[in-house]
Each structure stands twice: as structure tokens, then as C-alpha cells.
Design a protein around this motif. Sequence first.
Motif, PDB file in Angstrom:
ATOM      1  N   LEU A 147       0.877  -1.196   0.004  1.00 56.18           N
ATOM      2  CA  LEU A 147      -0.010   0.104  -0.054  1.00 56.18           C
ATOM      3  C   LEU A 147       1.123   1.309  -0.160  1.00 56.18           C
ATOM      4  O   LEU A 147       0.593   2.243  -0.664  1.00 56.18           O
ATOM      5  CB  LEU A 147      -0.929   0.012   1.230  1.00 56.18           C
ATOM      6  N   SER A 148       1.945   1.162   0.664  1.00 57.36           N
ATOM      7  CA  SER A 148       2.887   2.441   0.774  1.00 57.36           C
ATOM      8  C   SER A 148       3.609   2.683  -0.534  1.00 57.36           C
ATOM      9  O   SER A 148       3.689   3.876  -0.868  1.00 57.36           O
ATOM     10  CB  SER A 148       3.847   2.287   1.987  1.00 57.36           C
ATOM     11  N   ILE A 149       3.863   1.638  -1.302  1.00 57.11           N
ATOM     12  CA  ILE A 149       4.625   1.830  -2.467  1.00 57.11           C
ATOM     13  C   ILE A 149       3.657   2.427  -3.391  1.00 57.11           C
ATOM     14  O   ILE A 149       3.926   3.278  -4.321  1.00 57.11           O
ATOM     15  CB  ILE A 149       5.056   0.372  -3.108  1.00 57.11           C
ATOM     16  N   GLY A 150       2.199   1.759  -3.415  1.00 52.01           N
ATOM     17  CA  GLY A 150       1.300   2.130  -4.492  1.00 52.01           C
ATOM     18  C   GLY A 150       0.968   3.748  -4.102  1.00 52.01           C
ATOM     19  O   GLY A 150       0.933   4.712  -5.109  1.00 52.01           O
ATOM     20  N   ARG A 151       0.603   4.108  -2.760  1.00 49.46           N
ATOM     21  CA  ARG A 151       0.374   5.608  -2.586  1.00 49.46           C
ATOM     22  C   ARG A 151       1.458   6.578  -2.713  1.00 49.46           C
ATOM     23  O   ARG A 151       1.249   7.685  -3.319  1.00 49.46           O
ATOM     24  CB  ARG A 151      -0.133   5.593  -1.291  1.00 49.46           C
ATOM     25  N   ALA A 152       2.893   6.217  -2.497  1.00 50.65           N
ATOM     26  CA  ALA A 152       3.860   6.899  -2.811  1.00 50.65           C
ATOM     27  C   ALA A 152       4.170   7.298  -4.256  1.00 50.65           C
ATOM     28  O   ALA A 152       4.258   8.163  -4.625  1.00 50.65           O
ATOM     29  CB  ALA A 152       5.171   6.232  -2.399  1.00 50.65           C
ATOM     30  N   SER A 153       4.022   6.258  -5.035  1.00 46.05           N
ATOM     31  CA  SER A 153       4.105   6.402  -6.693  1.00 46.05           C
ATOM     32  C   SER A 153       2.861   7.082  -7.399  1.00 46.05           C
ATOM     33  O   SER A 153       3.167   7.595  -8.458  1.00 46.05           O
ATOM     34  CB  SER A 153       4.362   5.061  -7.098  1.00 46.05           C
ATOM     35  N   GLN A 154       1.780   6.668  -6.640  1.00 47.60           N
ATOM     36  CA  GLN A 154       0.531   7.061  -7.483  1.00 47.60           C
ATOM     37  C   GLN A 154       0.300   6.553  -8.859  1.00 47.60           C
ATOM     38  O   GLN A 154      -0.153   7.295  -9.695  1.00 47.60           O
ATOM     39  CB  GLN A 154       0.167   8.556  -7.421  1.00 47.60           C
ATOM     40  N   THR A 155       1.046   5.456  -9.236  1.00 51.29           N
ATOM     41  CA  THR A 155       0.849   4.893 -10.451  1.00 51.29           C
ATOM     42  C   THR A 155       0.768   3.445 -10.285  1.00 51.29           C
ATOM     43  O   THR A 155       0.487   2.586  -9.500  1.00 51.29           O
ATOM     44  CB  THR A 155       1.989   5.232 -11.359  1.00 51.29           C
ATOM     45  N   ASN A 156       0.621   2.604 -11.532  1.00 51.93           N
ATOM     46  CA  ASN A 156       0.621   1.288 -11.711  1.00 51.93           C
ATOM     47  C   ASN A 156       1.453   0.456 -10.959  1.00 51.93           C
ATOM     48  O   ASN A 156       2.921   1.112 -10.831  1.00 51.93           O
ATOM     49  CB  ASN A 156      -0.015   0.895 -13.037  1.00 51.93           C
ATOM     50  N   ILE A 157       1.354  -0.829 -11.040  1.00 51.69           N
ATOM     51  CA  ILE A 157       2.636  -1.673 -10.283  1.00 51.69           C
ATOM     52  C   ILE A 157       4.006  -1.374 -11.128  1.00 51.69           C
ATOM     53  O   ILE A 157       5.000  -1.435 -10.424  1.00 51.69           O
ATOM     54  CB  ILE A 157       2.162  -2.964  -9.975  1.00 51.69           C
ATOM     55  N   VAL A 158       4.080  -1.624 -12.353  1.00 51.44           N
ATOM     56  CA  VAL A 158       5.362  -1.456 -12.958  1.00 51.44           C
ATOM     57  C   VAL A 158       6.026  -0.131 -12.943  1.00 51.44           C
ATOM     58  O   VAL A 158       7.032  -0.045 -12.571  1.00 51.44           O
ATOM     59  CB  VAL A 158       5.259  -1.926 -14.559  1.00 51.44           C
ATOM     60  N   GLY A 159       5.005   0.826 -12.836  1.00 53.81           N
ATOM     61  CA  GLY A 159       5.316   2.351 -12.914  1.00 53.81           C
ATOM     62  C   GLY A 159       5.956   2.659 -11.513  1.00 53.81           C
ATOM     63  O   GLY A 159       6.875   3.555 -11.356  1.00 53.81           O
ATOM     64  N   SER A 160       5.301   1.726 -10.489  1.00 53.97           N
ATOM     65  CA  SER A 160       5.640   2.098  -8.996  1.00 53.97           C
ATOM     66  C   SER A 160       7.322   1.951  -8.933  1.00 53.97           C
ATOM     67  O   SER A 160       8.005   2.613  -8.337  1.00 53.97           O
ATOM     68  CB  SER A 160       4.975   1.296  -8.372  1.00 53.97           C
ATOM     69  N   PHE A 161       7.667   0.852  -9.250  1.00 49.34           N
ATOM     70  CA  PHE A 161       9.107   0.530  -8.880  1.00 49.34           C
ATOM     71  C   PHE A 161      10.067   1.332 -10.044  1.00 49.34           C
ATOM     72  O   PHE A 161      11.248   1.552  -9.313  1.00 49.34           O
ATOM     73  CB  PHE A 161       9.290  -0.991  -9.090  1.00 49.34           C
ATOM     74  N   GLN A 162       9.670   1.794 -10.986  1.00 46.90           N
ATOM     75  CA  GLN A 162      10.496   2.665 -11.819  1.00 46.90           C
ATOM     76  C   GLN A 162      10.472   3.851 -11.341  1.00 46.90           C
ATOM     77  O   GLN A 162      11.603   4.454 -11.269  1.00 46.90           O
ATOM     78  CB  GLN A 162       9.829   2.649 -13.276  1.00 46.90           C
ATOM     79  N   LYS A 163       9.299   4.344 -10.598  1.00 40.68           N
ATOM     80  CA  LYS A 163       9.416   5.891 -10.322  1.00 40.68           C
ATOM     81  C   LYS A 163       9.920   5.887  -9.012  1.00 40.68           C
ATOM     82  O   LYS A 163      10.853   7.049  -8.549  1.00 40.68           O
ATOM     83  CB  LYS A 163       7.892   6.155 -10.080  1.00 40.68           C
ATOM     84  N   LEU A 164       9.893   4.920  -7.974  1.00 44.77           N
ATOM     85  CA  LEU A 164      10.488   5.039  -6.703  1.00 44.77           C
ATOM     86  C   LEU A 164      11.915   4.516  -6.587  1.00 44.77           C
ATOM     87  O   LEU A 164      12.571   4.880  -5.544  1.00 44.77           O
ATOM     88  CB  LEU A 164       9.627   4.209  -5.566  1.00 44.77           C
ATOM     89  N   GLY A 165      12.220   3.861  -7.518  1.00 48.30           N
ATOM     90  CA  GLY A 165      13.527   3.193  -7.475  1.00 48.30           C
ATOM     91  C   GLY A 165      14.461   3.162  -8.735  1.00 48.30           C
ATOM     92  O   GLY A 165      15.031   4.190  -8.858  1.00 48.30           O
ATOM     93  N   HIS A 166      14.465   2.388  -9.774  1.00 48.50           N
ATOM     94  CA  HIS A 166      15.287   2.331 -10.822  1.00 48.50           C
ATOM     95  C   HIS A 166      14.439   1.400 -12.014  1.00 48.50           C
ATOM     96  O   HIS A 166      13.842   0.662 -11.754  1.00 48.50           O
ATOM     97  CB  HIS A 166      16.486   1.851 -10.643  1.00 48.50           C
ATOM     98  N   LYS A 167      14.858   1.779 -13.046  1.00 45.93           N
ATOM     99  CA  LYS A 167      14.281   0.923 -14.197  1.00 45.93           C
ATOM    100  C   LYS A 167      14.598  -0.681 -14.114  1.00 45.93           C
ATOM    101  O   LYS A 167      13.598  -1.355 -14.493  1.00 45.93           O
ATOM    102  CB  LYS A 167      14.754   1.467 -15.496  1.00 45.93           C
ATOM    103  N   ARG A 168      15.635  -0.910 -13.478  1.00 51.60           N
ATOM    104  CA  ARG A 168      16.084  -2.277 -13.132  1.00 51.60           C
ATOM    105  C   ARG A 168      15.127  -3.083 -12.218  1.00 51.60           C
ATOM    106  O   ARG A 168      14.841  -4.155 -12.303  1.00 51.60           O
ATOM    107  CB  ARG A 168      17.313  -2.322 -12.947  1.00 51.60           C
TER     108      ARG A 168
END
Length: 466
Positions: free
Chosen positions: A63-84
Motif C-alpha cells: 500500500l505504501s509503494i502504491g500511494r507513494a508512486s500514484q501509478t501502476n505496479i510496473v511504474g511504481s518500481f520505476q518511479k521510486l527506484g530504478h528501471k531495473r
Amino acid sequence: MEKQRAQWGSKIGFILAAAGSAVGLGNIWKFPGRAFEGGGGTFVIIYIIMVVLLGAPMMLTELSIGRASQTNIVGSFQKLGHKRSAWIGWVGVIGAFIITSYYSHVGGWVLRYVAGYATEAPKIYDNPMGYFTGMLGLNSDGSTSFPWVAILFAAVFLLINAIVIIRGVESGIEKFNKIGMPALFILLLILLVRAVTLDGSAEGVSYMLTPDWSKLTFDTFLAALGQAFYSLSIGMAIMITYGSYLSRKENLPKNTALICGMDTMVAIMAGFIIVPAVFATLGGGEVGKGGGFAFVSLAGVFQQMPGGTIFGVIFYLLLLFAALTSCMSLIEGIVAFLTEHFSWGRKNATIGVCIALFLLGCLYTCSQVAFPIKGVWFDFANGLSFPAFGDCMEYLTDRALIPICALGCSIFVGWIWKQENALAEIEQEGIRFRLAKVYTIIIKYVAPIAILTIIAMGLISGMTLS
């Protein structure tokens, strides 16, 4: 101008939708059987511990990943971390797609049984196995044919999902769950009252309340942990997606506790329905788990129960609501990914996804009885094997994709995005998270070890692990 992203219309709408996602078929037809095998009260205690120590922290993480990124599951990890880090989201999307393809067809079977108990219950009672396999394409003379009945009801089930999801998050999913979840709890209460008031049910109630520590093994912990993860929709692209529709004002720890509490309550209530009912009507026979038990064995319970046909309809309506609310959340995760990652329209994405799910699910249904469609699987217990295609789909999601995605989430928060950023998100708007230190230890160390154990045991034990 950037299009405003969808949000939940109310707190209760989100809670009911998230709880609806968590409450699925596994709560009702797997938990009672696992509780019976695990010593009744023993398994219930261990399950609650697993939910509190690992299930709830993992849900809070997603839930924290989703709310912090405000985007879909793939975009969440790209936005908060790195494309890898995007591979974690891709595993979640692929896992959700495969799960939904067969889950939606099983939902169609449930819909068929609602109609069956309402219109031709004596036919089910006369030959429970024949009625079930006949739906899947096995004729009375032993020949097979295309399972038109099961396929038709699966199409209707997916159509209901598509209609709701096309309407959007607030107007579709939230409104449906505001009706569906209260209805589910009402049906649960009706069945619970009926089950515990049956003559002979007291022994089953006692079994569920009294821990039998002689049945406590490592497998008990493993089964409880796997049940908790699957039941709470961890590692399925759901909670990250649902979290991305939350406002910054929402109290994530409190909401997580409410969702996990509701989900656990449903599972335990199901246990107190199924186990006492089996003790009362079948003399304490084996309590199974899964579709075979729910569609075949329970016919004997309803046949012996006073007013059993009526309660049979109620039971399968309960299963239907559970299947619908869970399936909608899975499809929404996929649709959100397509609309945001590839700029598809919601209507076109929903229709396209549902058609693709339906077609893949047809292979699952056909492989049950009618056609010997094979998949490929490897584990250390059996080596390279070729199970039925439907079994292979379930093995792949339950023992690989779901735990791998969950593992990725815990590693991502603990070591890449860093737990201090997750805690900053959790403590938005001055919310105080009293268990912050415990949470960071669990996510950084305990959860990865526990999930790796699930993956390893799935490979070592092979197809016997359930």
C-alpha cells in the motif's frame, strides 16, 4: 494538462474494496481444510500469528509503494527506484493475469452451482461427482465433449467483471463492493448460525476452538504462511494498485489492520461453518480443501442438512461474491497497467483483457477433464514433469510468481527504496506508526527469509505441497 488520476470516493469504499480483494475462494474452501489438517485451533492460532507478523507488514508495504508512486505496479518500481526494479512489477502483472485466467473460470463454475442448487439440487445430490465432471465435459458414458456449460458461465462471470471495471474505480469497483461485501458478511452469518446449531456440530466447534499441538509441524507454519499470503492478495499487483488510488490523508497502518482483520475473520468464520457442518452431517469425516471438496464433497453435507438446498444456494452465493470481488481487483491491476503504461483507454483495455483471460482460461477448464492438455513443471522431488495444464498454471502462480513478487517488494523497500522512505510515506499527515522499528526489521530481514523458504519448499517438496 495531465489527466487527474482516479481515487477512492470514501474511506469505507477503499476498505471494503481491499477487503473484497483479500476475501476470496481461498478463505472459504481452503482455510477450513487446512485448519482441519493442522489441528483445528492450532492452525487458527498459527495463522493469526502469520497474518500479524508477516501478512500485515507485507500489505502495508505494498500500500505504501502504491500511494507513494500514484501509478501502476510496473511504474511504481520505476518511479521510486530504478528501471531495473521494474521486473518486480512485471512478475506481479504476469502472475495476476495467469491467476485471473483460471480464477475467472472457477468463478463461472461457482455461478453454475448457484443456478444448479436453485433449480436442480436433486440432480446434484444423486451424483455429485458426475454433475461436476459433466459440467467440465465428461459424459455419463465415459466419453468427453467440449465443456460448453462451464465455458458459458465463465463468460457470464467475466462479463459481470467487465461491466463493473469499465465504470471505473469509484463508480464501478467501489460501488459494487459497498453492496457485495455487506452481502457476503450477511450470508456468512446466516450459514454460521445454521452450521453451529446443527445436531452434532458441537464436536466440530470444539475441534476448531481446541488446539491439538500434536499436529504442529513445520508444514503447519508453512501452510499458514502460504495461506496468509495468498488470502491477503500479497504479490499479485493488487494492493499496490489499490494503494495508488489512496489520498495522502489515509492512515495506512490502521487501514491495513482493518483489511487484514476482516479477511482473517471471514476465513475463521468459514472454518466454523464448514468443519462443524461436516462433523454434524458426515460424522466428522475428512474436511477437504479446494474445488473438488467445494463442488463435490459438500453436496453430501447439504443433502443431509435440514433445509440444505436453500443453504446450498446461500453458500454458493457467498462463494460468488468472494470470487467477484477478488477477480475485479486482479483485473483492475492489469487494466491500470495497460492504461498508464501503454495509454490504452479503460474500456478497450478492460474488454481486451477479459477476452484474453477468457481464452486462456478455456485451456484451464478443458484440461480438467475433457482434453489432456499438458504443462511443464520442474521440482527436485519429481524432476521434469508434465502435469495437466491447469495444475501447471496453479503451481506456477502459487509457488513461483506470487512469492517472487512478494520477495521483490520486501527487498525493494528494505534495500533499494529504503525503509526510511516507506516510513515517511506511512507517517504522512502526522500519523504516528508505533511499530516502525519492528516493521523495518520484518521487511528487511524476516519477510525475505520467510518468502525464500516458501519458494524453496515449493521446489523441494514438489507437487505434494498444497
